[in-house]
Scaffold this active site. Structure first.
Site, PDB file in Angstrom:
ATOM      1  CG  ASP A  80      17.622 -59.217 103.925  1.00  0.00           C
ATOM      2  OD1 ASP A  80      16.779 -60.122 104.011  1.00  0.00           O
ATOM      3  OD2 ASP A  80      18.545 -59.069 104.742  1.00  0.00           O
ATOM      4  CG  HIS A 110       8.784 -60.127 105.886  1.00  0.00           C
ATOM      5  ND1 HIS A 110       8.119 -60.738 106.906  1.00  0.00           N
ATOM      6  CD2 HIS A 110      10.088 -60.107 106.239  1.00  0.00           C
ATOM      7  CE1 HIS A 110       8.977 -61.055 107.862  1.00  0.00           C
ATOM      8  NE2 HIS A 110      10.185 -60.691 107.487  1.00  0.00           N
TER       9      HIS A 110
END
Ligand code: SDX
Length: 429
Positions: free
Chosen positions: A365, A308
């Site tokens: 996700d 991320h």
């Protein structure tokens, strides 16, 4: 804000730039006057170190895995709130009173239908059309039915009506994009159902039989939508803001956000994660082999759902979703081998030097697709689910940008092409 200053030396001259400090003690150097003072600009591909705005909507602390909407911790909202309560909070800044909530719900409920003419648009798409491509164009097409919405500078009521129309109609457009793909009859919204129940009804009900929404499924969807509702200046939200900064209408700005979200490095990762887990599972579930592939610079394979830009610790949303996976699959009596593959993959990666050195952890996700799959959402619709969840955040960020009269977004560049040269006629080339 702050009276601190930053000093920089350039070509023997010293310059002072103001320091901005936020309410969570984040610090920035305000370079708004840098070029005027020094003729220099800054350069930061991907804006990894560059803030685009000051915002009061969402706070996240990537080092400590903190995420709050308008100051409320995501863990408390996911456990206690309804998605439309969170949507109200993000857009209007406060949790609604009972009266405000009922008014908000009533307005949204009365706008769930889309114009009948839009059904012809759907019929023009081939069955293989990806729902994100359909959704993005349908949202922009909504603007053609509401010409009065094209001027976002109109009175607050006109903007508010557009906000309510978008929140109300996106699930209908999303469900119809699925029904169109399946070549099944469209199901109309049922205004006796709540937001999540209504979406599930439009997705899975058929005119030929009774469809009862499973409360476990509706509750799981509510939690997932809350967890996706906003995430400060991510790629798609920055897209919505920059499109809106040209004073384009809200439909066009949201349509652009849906397109940005589609990419596999962003919202499209939830679909890519399930496809990756299916590939690993079909290959015998040898997670060590795939972790090695993810580390190999010569191999294009990446561990989707991992890493991320901001979180250099656990994505708090991933923690909540991982816990919810076990709960929901148990309640639904589902034993999905992909969940075991995902857990093994996570365990191996988190012990691996390559991932630890780069602070790569599961993101929002990584596990969300397991739940979407368990509640019957088809893989190609996963990113559409992300868009439904992110809509209130996109709206809130667009509204904040417009209310603060932020200037049109227009980044600078450093030119590295040819210096001036004269045209050469074709005959002499
Ligand atoms: C979302 O911004 C947001 O807030 C987004 C989001 C939201 O709510 O809006 O949180 C939603 O988009 C989550 C991210 C979903 N995408 C994925 O899961 C795709 C896989 N992840 C990566 O592609 C990547 O981690 C990004 C895109 C998420 C972040 O990329 P960055 O910040 O540009 O980091 P990078 O690509 O420069 O990676 C740094 C290093 C590199 O190695 P080195 O060059 O230093 O040797 O980490 C490596 C990368 O190769 N790396 C990975 C990896 N992610 C990063 N290596 C293997 N597998 C991965 N998944």
């Amino acid at each position: 804000m702050s009276t601190d200053i930053a000093k920089i030396e350039l070509e023997g001259k010293s310059y002072e730039l103001p320091i901005v400090i936020g309410t969570e003690n984040e610090k920035a150097i305000d370079i708004a006057k840098l070029r005027a003072q020094t003729k220099y600009i800054t350069l930061d591909p991907g804006f990894k170190n560059t803030g685009s705005t000051k915002s009061a909507i969402t706070y996240l602390d990537g080092e400590n895995g903190v995420l709050r909407y308008r100051g409320y911790p995501i863990e408390q909202l996911a456990e206690n709130a309804s998605f439309l309560e969170v949507a109200y909070l993000l857009i209007y800044g406060e949790l609604p009173t009972k009266e405000q909530y009922d008014e908000f719900i009533a307005s949204i409920t009365n706008h769930t239908l889309v114009h009948e003419d839009m059904k012809q648009f759907f019929e023009a798409y081939p069955p293989k059309a990806h729902p994100m491509g359909v959704l993005s164009s349908m949202v922009c097409s909504l603007s053609t039915f509401y010409p009065e919405s094209l001027d976002p500078d109109r009175d607050e009521n006109a903007v508010n009506l557009t906000i309510h129309r978008l929140i109300a109609k996106l699930p209908t457009l999303a469900a119809w994009s699925y029904k169109n793909k399946m070549r099944h009859p469209f199901m109309y919204p049922n205004n006796n159902l709540d937001y999540c129940e209504n979406f599930l009804h439009m997705m899975f009900a058929m005119p030929t039989s009774e469809y009862k929404v499973d409360p476990v499924v509706a509750s799981a969807l509510n939690k997932l939508l809350i967890l996706h509702a906003d995430h400060e200046q991510n790629c798609s939200t920055s897209t919505v803001r920059i499109v809106g900064s040209s004073h384009a209408n809200l439909y066009a700005s949201i349509s652009a956000g849906i397109s940005a979200l589609w990419g596999p490095l962003h919202g499209g990762a939830n679909q890519a994660v399930i496809e990756m887990l299916e590939q690993i599972n079909a290959d015998g579930g040898d997670v060590d082999k795939w972790v090695e592939k993810a580390k190999d610079k010569n191999d294009p394979f990446r561990l989707m759902g991992f890493g991320h830009r901001v979180y250099k610790n656990f994505d708090p949303r991933a923690k909540i979703i991982k816990k919810a996976c076990d709960e929901i699959l148990n309640k639904l009596g589902i034993d999905d081998p992909l969940l075991e593959v995902a857990k093994k993959l996570e365990a191996v990666a988190l012990e691996d030097e390559y991932f630890k050195a780069r602070n790569l952890y599961p993101n929002v996700d990584f596990y969300s697709g397991i739940i979407y799959k368990a509640i019957g959402i088809p893989t190609e619709m996963f990113t559409v689910m992300f868009a439904i969840g992110r809509l209130p955040g996109w709206i809130a960020q667009w509204k904040e940008m417009r209310e603060n009269n932020e200037p049109i977004g227009r980044p600078r560049q450093i030119y590295i092409g040819e210096n001036e040269r004269d045209f050469i006629p074709m005959a002499r080339r």
